[in-house]
Scaffold this active site. Sequence first.
Site, PDB file in Angstrom:
ATOM      1  NE  ARG A   2     -36.622  28.956  28.870  1.00  0.00           N
ATOM      2  CZ  ARG A   2     -37.102  27.764  28.531  1.00  0.00           C
ATOM      3  NH1 ARG A   2     -38.371  27.572  28.381  1.00  0.00           N
ATOM      4  NH2 ARG A   2     -36.318  26.739  28.343  1.00  0.00           N
TER       5      ARG A   2
ATOM      6  CD  GLU B   2     -32.989  28.444  30.136  1.00  0.00           C
ATOM      7  OE1 GLU B   2     -32.427  27.623  29.393  1.00  0.00           O
ATOM      8  OE2 GLU B   2     -33.939  29.173  29.772  1.00  0.00           O
TER       9      GLU B   2
ATOM     10  CB  SER C 177     -36.677  40.461  52.652  1.00  0.00           C
ATOM     11  OG  SER C 177     -37.916  40.016  53.170  1.00  0.00           O
TER      12      SER C 177
END
Length: 147
Positions: free
Chosen positions: A88, A91, A114
Site C-alpha cells: 500500500r 501504491e 531528508s
Amino acid sequence: MSFPESTQLLLKAKKEKGLTFADIGILLGLDEVWVASLFYGQSTASDEEADKLLTTLGLGTEHKEILTTPPVKGSLDPVIPTDPLIYRFYEIMQVYGMPMKDVIQEKFGDGIMSAIDFTINVDKVEDPKGDRVKVSMCGKFLPYKKW
C-alpha cells in the site's frame, strides 16, 4: 521475504517476552518505529541501548555488534513488495509520489526531504466508520546546491 538471522532472533525474543515495539521504545527512550527499524537492521544502537535491549530480551552480548554496527540501509529486496501492507505504501507513492514532489517543491524549492534528519510516527485514529492509520513523516528539507 526472508530476513537476516539477527532479525529473526530479535523478533522471536520480543514475542517470547510478550513485548511490543512501544514497550521497548519506552525502555530505551526511543520511538517505536525507530526500535522496529533497529530489529530489521536499518538503524544503529548505541552501546547503552544495545545492552538494555539485549538484557530485556534475555539475549547474550554476542549479539551486541550487529546492533551497534552501522547497517547498509534500504537493503530490503529491491522488487515490488508483495506484503499487502507494505505494498500500500508503494501504491501510495505510485499514485501520490509526483503530486507530493510538486507540492513540496512549490513550497520549498528544488531539493529533497531528508530520511536521515527524519522522524516517522504511526498513530491509531478511532473512527466510527473504521479505525484509521495516521502516518506522519517529518524530514529536513535539503535544497540542491548550484555550483
